[in-house]
Design a protein around this motif. Structure first.
Motif, PDB file in Angstrom:
ATOM      1  N   VAL A  45      -1.772   7.012  15.168  1.00  0.00           N
ATOM      2  CA  VAL A  45      -2.233   6.033  15.498  1.00  0.00           C
ATOM      3  C   VAL A  45      -1.807   4.120  16.085  1.00  0.00           C
ATOM      4  CG1 VAL A  45      -3.918   6.743  12.741  1.00  0.00           C
ATOM      5  CG2 VAL A  45      -2.322   5.033  12.718  1.00  0.00           C
TER       6      VAL A  45
ATOM      7  N   ALA B  68      -8.411   7.786  12.629  1.00  0.00           N
ATOM      8  CA  ALA B  68      -7.870   6.453  12.430  1.00  0.00           C
ATOM      9  C   ALA B  68      -8.966   5.554  12.101  1.00  0.00           C
ATOM     10  CB  ALA B  68      -9.167   6.437  13.815  1.00  0.00           C
TER      11      ALA B  68
ATOM     12  N   SER C   9      -8.011   1.978   9.816  1.00  0.00           N
ATOM     13  CA  SER C   9      -8.464   1.229   9.962  1.00  0.00           C
ATOM     14  C   SER C   9      -9.054   0.769   8.069  1.00  0.00           C
ATOM     15  CB  SER C   9      -9.814   1.407  10.431  1.00  0.00           C
ATOM     16  OG  SER C   9      -9.089   1.680  11.767  1.00  0.00           O
TER      17      SER C   9
ATOM     18  N   ASN D 261      -9.529  -2.159  13.942  1.00  0.00           N
ATOM     19  CA  ASN D 261      -9.478  -0.986  14.506  1.00  0.00           C
ATOM     20  C   ASN D 261      -8.456   0.011  14.882  1.00  0.00           C
ATOM     21  OD1 ASN D 261     -12.654  -0.982  14.291  1.00  0.00           O
ATOM     22  ND2 ASN D 261     -12.231  -2.668  15.584  1.00  0.00           N
ATOM     23  N   PHE D 262      -8.401   1.378  14.330  1.00  0.00           N
ATOM     24  CA  PHE D 262      -6.641   1.988  14.965  1.00  0.00           C
ATOM     25  C   PHE D 262      -7.802   2.980  15.783  1.00  0.00           C
ATOM     26  CE2 PHE D 262      -5.337  -0.082  11.476  1.00  0.00           C
ATOM     27  CZ  PHE D 262      -3.072  -0.330  12.137  1.00  0.00           C
ATOM     28  N   ASP D 263      -6.988   3.301  16.788  1.00  0.00           N
ATOM     29  CA  ASP D 263      -7.282   4.832  17.707  1.00  0.00           C
ATOM     30  C   ASP D 263      -6.287   5.479  17.297  1.00  0.00           C
ATOM     31  OD1 ASP D 263      -4.660   4.640  18.936  1.00  0.00           O
ATOM     32  OD2 ASP D 263      -5.911   3.408  20.467  1.00  0.00           O
ATOM     33  N   SER D 264      -6.549   7.117  17.777  1.00  0.00           N
ATOM     34  CA  SER D 264      -6.061   8.027  17.112  1.00  0.00           C
ATOM     35  C   SER D 264      -6.173   8.910  18.199  1.00  0.00           C
ATOM     36  CB  SER D 264      -6.439   7.900  15.519  1.00  0.00           C
ATOM     37  OG  SER D 264      -5.931   9.302  15.603  1.00  0.00           O
TER      38      SER D 264
END
Ligand SMILES: Nc1nc2c(ncn2[C@@H]2O[C@H](COP(=O)(O)OP(=O)(O)OP(=O)(O)O)[C@@H](O)[C@H]2O)c(=O)[nH]1
Ligand SMILES: [Mg+2]
Length: 212
Positions: A5, A76, A80, A92-95
């Motif tokens: 992430v 994610a 987050s 926010n986080f991407d994964s």
């Protein structure tokens, strides 16, 4: 399987909120988030540097029947929510998922992320040393473009910073893994003290270098 992430738009998010190039509070939020991921998803090892976290899983891990959509969206979401809750600011986080075929590929993966941590730490320290000496964004950027590791170490040294003496978590990132520890408990049936060995997360801020 490894899930990674990464904070979304964290260059902007960290800009006015945290110490540059490294901030202890920001680092502690990332470690807290890594701990939540490894615990919630039953990972075996997590590694964090900068705004990213990698979590390693056993080959037989069958979370949500290994549905890719579930794995990336839930990881994610955990990252987050945990960071947002702890920081009291919405992030926010991407994964994404990385698949390795054997142990040596997994070692290569973590070597790769650690090399990234070291490269970014050296660059970040140089860039912010120049900026704090009142250099403009353009000047600081061009002064470092295409320069060698030796040059960058020398630049820091001339400014009183020994890169090798910076905290290990800045140079190499931080590892998290399960460890067993001895705990004294009480057995009410036998009415006596017993020694148990529960698990807890060990946070390793002094990671060894490279393959070690
Ligand atoms: N001030 C500060 N910034 C940090 C710290 N750790 C990481 N960052 C910042 O986090 C950013 C991470 O970089 P990226 O993930 O490549 O950039 P991003 O803006 O998050 O972009 P995307 O990930 O593509 O959404 C860098 O700009 C770092 O400067 C810290 O301890 N202090
Ligand atoms: Mg990011």
């Amino acid at each position: 399987m490894i899930i990674r992430v990464d904070g979304r738009g964290f260059s902007r998010f960290t800009k006015s909120r945290f110490e540059k190039p490294f901030d202890v509070k920001f680092h502690s939020l990332m470690v807290q988030t890594a701990k939540a991921l490894i615990e919630e998803l039953h990972g075996i090892y997590a590694y964090t540097e900068s705004d990213e976290i990698s979590v390693l899983f056993r080959p037989e891990w069958d979370f949500c029947d290994r549905s890719l959509e579930k794995i990336v969206s839930i990881s994610a979401s955990i990252a987050s929510a945990t960071f947002t809750h702890a920081a009291e600011t919405v992030v926010n986080f991407d994964s994404r998922v990385w698949l390795g075929a054997n142990k040596s590929q997994v070692v290569d993966y973590f070597n790769w992320r650690q090399a990234d941590a070291t490269r970014c730490a050296l660059n970040g320290w140089c860039y912010w040393t120049l900026r704090k000496a009142r250099e403009s964004v353009g000047n600081a950027t061009s002064a470092l473009e295409g320069k060698s590791v030796a040059f960058k170490n020398q630049l820091l040294f001339q400014n009183g910073i020994n890169f090798n003496e910076l905290p290990a978590w800045q140079q190499r990132g931080t590892g998290l893994y399960w460890e067993k520890y001895e705990k004294e408990g009480y057995n009410p049936i036998q009415d006596k003290a017993v020694l148990t060995t529960p698990r807890r997360i060990k946070i390793e801020e002094e990671l060894p270098m490279k393959d070690a």
